[in-house]
Design a protein around this motif. Structure first.
Motif, PDB file in Angstrom:
ATOM      1  N   UNK A 154       0.851  -1.193   0.000  1.00 32.60           N
ATOM      2  CA  UNK A 154       0.000   0.000   0.000  1.00 32.60           C
ATOM      3  C   UNK A 154       0.885   1.242   0.000  1.00 32.60           C
ATOM      4  N   UNK A 155       0.588   2.160  -0.899  1.00 36.60           N
ATOM      5  CA  UNK A 155       1.456   3.328  -1.050  1.00 36.60           C
ATOM      6  C   UNK A 155       1.377   4.288   0.118  1.00 36.60           C
ATOM      7  N   UNK A 156       0.176   4.431   0.682  1.00 39.34           N
ATOM      8  CA  UNK A 156       0.009   5.442   1.727  1.00 39.34           C
ATOM      9  C   UNK A 156      -0.985   4.948   2.770  1.00 39.34           C
ATOM     10  N   UNK A 157      -0.559   4.927   4.043  1.00 38.12           N
ATOM     11  CA  UNK A 157      -1.425   4.580   5.166  1.00 38.12           C
ATOM     12  C   UNK A 157      -1.701   5.858   5.946  1.00 38.12           C
ATOM     13  N   UNK A 158      -2.998   6.222   6.030  1.00 34.01           N
ATOM     14  CA  UNK A 158      -3.421   7.427   6.736  1.00 34.01           C
ATOM     15  C   UNK A 158      -4.060   7.007   8.054  1.00 34.01           C
ATOM     16  N   UNK A 159      -3.507   7.442   9.159  1.00 35.30           N
ATOM     17  CA  UNK A 159      -4.038   7.084  10.473  1.00 35.30           C
ATOM     18  C   UNK A 159      -4.883   8.216  11.033  1.00 35.30           C
ATOM     19  N   UNK A 160      -6.023   7.863  11.637  1.00 37.05           N
ATOM     20  CA  UNK A 160      -6.789   8.823  12.429  1.00 37.05           C
ATOM     21  C   UNK A 160      -6.888   8.264  13.839  1.00 37.05           C
ATOM     22  N   UNK A 161      -6.655   9.123  14.820  1.00 35.70           N
ATOM     23  CA  UNK A 161      -6.700   8.693  16.224  1.00 35.70           C
ATOM     24  C   UNK A 161      -7.225   9.849  17.064  1.00 35.70           C
ATOM     25  N   UNK A 162      -8.342   9.673  17.748  1.00 33.71           N
ATOM     26  CA  UNK A 162      -8.845  10.755  18.593  1.00 33.71           C
ATOM     27  C   UNK A 162      -7.937  10.988  19.797  1.00 33.71           C
ATOM     28  N   UNK A 163      -7.814  12.248  20.179  1.00 36.12           N
ATOM     29  CA  UNK A 163      -7.020  12.601  21.362  1.00 36.12           C
ATOM     30  C   UNK A 163      -7.863  13.523  22.240  1.00 36.12           C
ATOM     31  N   UNK A 164      -8.823  12.968  22.984  1.00 34.93           N
ATOM     32  CA  UNK A 164      -9.686  13.803  23.826  1.00 34.93           C
ATOM     33  C   UNK A 164      -8.883  14.722  24.738  1.00 34.93           C
ATOM     34  N   UNK A 165      -9.276  15.985  24.762  1.00 31.98           N
ATOM     35  CA  UNK A 165      -8.588  17.010  25.562  1.00 31.98           C
ATOM     36  C   UNK A 165      -7.135  17.178  25.140  1.00 31.98           C
ATOM     37  N   UNK A 166      -6.797  16.705  23.958  1.00 30.13           N
ATOM     38  CA  UNK A 166      -5.436  16.875  23.443  1.00 30.13           C
ATOM     39  C   UNK A 166      -4.424  15.910  24.006  1.00 30.13           C
ATOM     40  N   UNK A 167      -4.886  14.890  24.741  1.00 29.11           N
ATOM     41  CA  UNK A 167      -3.969  13.919  25.352  1.00 29.11           C
ATOM     42  C   UNK A 167      -3.612  12.851  24.337  1.00 29.11           C
ATOM     43  N   UNK A 168      -2.319  12.727  24.024  1.00 31.17           N
ATOM     44  CA  UNK A 168      -1.836  11.769  23.034  1.00 31.17           C
ATOM     45  C   UNK A 168      -1.210  10.570  23.728  1.00 31.17           C
ATOM     46  N   UNK A 169      -1.482   9.397  23.201  1.00 35.84           N
ATOM     47  CA  UNK A 169      -0.913   8.180  23.763  1.00 35.84           C
ATOM     48  C   UNK A 169       0.432   7.909  23.104  1.00 35.84           C
ATOM     49  N   UNK A 170       1.507   7.986  23.877  1.00 36.31           N
ATOM     50  CA  UNK A 170       2.851   7.863  23.315  1.00 36.31           C
ATOM     51  C   UNK A 170       3.089   6.493  22.692  1.00 36.31           C
ATOM     52  N   UNK A 171       2.506   5.444  23.268  1.00 40.57           N
ATOM     53  CA  UNK A 171       2.733   4.099  22.744  1.00 40.57           C
ATOM     54  C   UNK A 171       2.063   3.922  21.383  1.00 40.57           C
ATOM     55  N   UNK A 172       0.880   4.522  21.211  1.00 36.23           N
ATOM     56  CA  UNK A 172       0.209   4.479  19.907  1.00 36.23           C
ATOM     57  C   UNK A 172       1.036   5.214  18.865  1.00 36.23           C
ATOM     58  N   UNK A 173       1.543   6.388  19.217  1.00 40.70           N
ATOM     59  CA  UNK A 173       2.367   7.143  18.267  1.00 40.70           C
ATOM     60  C   UNK A 173       3.646   6.389  17.936  1.00 40.70           C
ATOM     61  N   UNK A 174       4.224   5.733  18.946  1.00 40.25           N
ATOM     62  CA  UNK A 174       5.438   4.944  18.723  1.00 40.25           C
ATOM     63  C   UNK A 174       5.163   3.777  17.783  1.00 40.25           C
ATOM     64  N   UNK A 175       4.027   3.108  17.980  1.00 38.63           N
ATOM     65  CA  UNK A 175       3.666   2.002  17.093  1.00 38.63           C
ATOM     66  C   UNK A 175       3.448   2.491  15.666  1.00 38.63           C
ATOM     67  N   UNK A 176       2.868   3.679  15.524  1.00 41.40           N
ATOM     68  CA  UNK A 176       2.669   4.251  14.191  1.00 41.40           C
ATOM     69  C   UNK A 176       4.010   4.490  13.507  1.00 41.40           C
ATOM     70  N   UNK A 177       4.976   4.943  14.272  1.00 40.37           N
ATOM     71  CA  UNK A 177       6.326   5.122  13.722  1.00 40.37           C
ATOM     72  C   UNK A 177       6.909   3.788  13.269  1.00 40.37           C
ATOM     73  N   UNK A 178       6.812   2.783  14.118  1.00 43.21           N
ATOM     74  CA  UNK A 178       7.376   1.472  13.780  1.00 43.21           C
ATOM     75  C   UNK A 178       6.698   0.851  12.564  1.00 43.21           C
TER      76      UNK A 178
END
Length: 429
Positions: A154-178
């Protein structure tokens, strides 16, 4: 847990009643989702921004402010502790290795008259990945969806992830990087599904949407199906354990807990011909349940939909498992290979005493996105094949045009389609 006995005449009726899950669509949810999708289709970015502020309490002047950079995803990975980094990387590597064996290749063959037929296999261009945020954050699910897509090409994977109150889950972002996610936006809900399906000024339209979500996300995926592909509409989590008298009762009890802790409508089932194991597992449940942090959810799930069924044999247990077609099927028996030929319907089969379902959820390498609610009768785990499509190839030789064309014309005339017939006849020499 409900106690059943397969030797009782009304056993199957009782079993069907306990395993049935209507999965009815909430009409109020569906109406709300229909309005949100229509708004996103009409107003694009402006609608997504408004719903993100309303539902996630996250204000932004533009969608660009809600896009995560690759640098931020990489930085999240760098901040994780060593053990978590290693576990995520191990999971990614094993998922990739397993799914590389699924890649389909194009093929052709040539007939005696020179006509060539075949299949061209092509990856999807762009896939949207929905990742739950807030309280429910599952980096493992991100890997299970994104890695096979990348393996497929697949040429492009677009992720959407809600971040209520602007709180980001570092492990989810790390997995997205990997996993190699290409673009990511901090949006969620039906509005995110709409953005992926229709495209906005900022979020590109995709060809397929995958990944779990709440009732609003599921309803949105149902509604956009056809415009885009979707993976599946998942029901409650399920585990069915077939066990013999030698199974460890503590292990069995904890495996039943592993699905029950998801939510109160998850289903955990034990099938065994052993009276002694039934008693031992009941004792283990009583002993271990108070130690579980999610004991209230587990207790409700086991009370609502949990089943322990005494069967006349392991073979009969397999017949019952085929009837249920569970998401997860554990063979906690001395010789699982003996039972394997008897089993036809399951999302994933875990073979032997040491094969806990939780290993499959995280690091076995197999995909944990599995069919639920008896859909294992006709569908399969998510895999590379969900991100590849097949195109038929037909190259008719002059000799083939003559012989096949005559037969095609005959059939076309029989169907009353004269233009079809003449198109074939014009090529007959």
């Amino acid at each position: 847990m409900k106690l059943l006995d397969s030797s009782v005449p009304d056993f199957l009726a009782s079993l069907d009643a306990l395993t049935h899950h209507a999965g009815a669509l909430d009409e109020s949810v569906d109406r709300a989702v229909a309005d949100i999708l229509a708004d996103v289709r009409t107003r694009g970015d402006a609608a997504v921004l408004a719903y993100t502020q309303k539902f996630d309490r996250l204000s932004a002047e533009s969608m660009a402010a809600l896009e995560l950079s690759k640098h931020e995803m990489k930085a999240a990975f760098d901040t994780l502790d060593t053990d978590l980094k290693a576990a995520l990387t191990l999971a990614r590597d094993r998922i990739e290795a397993y799914h590389r064996r699924q890649v389909m290749e194009s093929w052709r063959y040539t007939e005696a008259d020179g006509t060539q037929l075949g299949v061209k296999v092509t990856p999807l261009d762009r896939v949207g990945l929905y990742v739950p945020g807030g309280k429910a954050a599952y980096p493992s699910s991100l890997l299970m969806n994104a890695v096979p897509a990348k393996v497929a090409g697949v040429r492009e994977v677009i992720m959407v992830v809600p971040t209520p109150d602007g709180v980001k889950n570092a492990t989810v972002l790390a997995a997205a990087h990997l996993a190699g996610v290409d673009r990511a936006f901090t949006i969620g809900g039906a509005q995110a599904v709409g953005a992926l399906a229709y495209g906005t000024g900022t979020v590109p339209a995709v060809d397929k949407i995958v990944g779990p979500g709440n009732a609003y996300v599921a309803a949105a995926k149902r509604r956009v199906f056809g415009l885009v592909g979707i993976d599946m509409i998942a029901g409650p989590s399920e585990i069915l354990v077939i066990a013999d008298e030698h199974a460890n009762p503590d292990w069995v009890a904890m495996d039943l807990f592993s699905q029950a802790e998801h939510d109160e409508v998850a289903q955990s089932i034990l099938l065994t011909p052993s009276d002694s194991l039934i008693a031992a597992v009941q004792a283990s449940i009583a002993k271990l349940l108070p130690t579980m942090p999610r004991k209230d959810i587990i207790a409700a799930s086991l009370a609502n939909r949990g089943i322990i069924a005494k069967t006349r044999s392991l073979g009969e247990a397999c017949d019952i498992a085929n009837r249920i077609a569970p998401e997860h099927l554990e063979l906690s028996v001395a010789d699982p290979e003996m039972l394997l030929p008897l089993l036809r319907h399951a999302g994933a089969i875990f073979m032997g005493y040491g094969s806990s379902e939780s290993i499959g959820d995280y690091v076995a390498g197999t995909n944990h996105v599995l069919p639920t609610s008896r859909s294992a009768r006709f569908s399969s785990p998510l895999g590379v094949y969900d991100f590849q499509k097949r195109t038929s190839l037909i190259h008719v030789s002059p000799r083939g045009a003559a012989t096949l064309g005559q037969a095609a014309a005959t059939l076309a005339y029989a169907e009353g389609l004269q233009a079809h017939a003449r198109a074939a006849e014009l090529r007959i020499k």
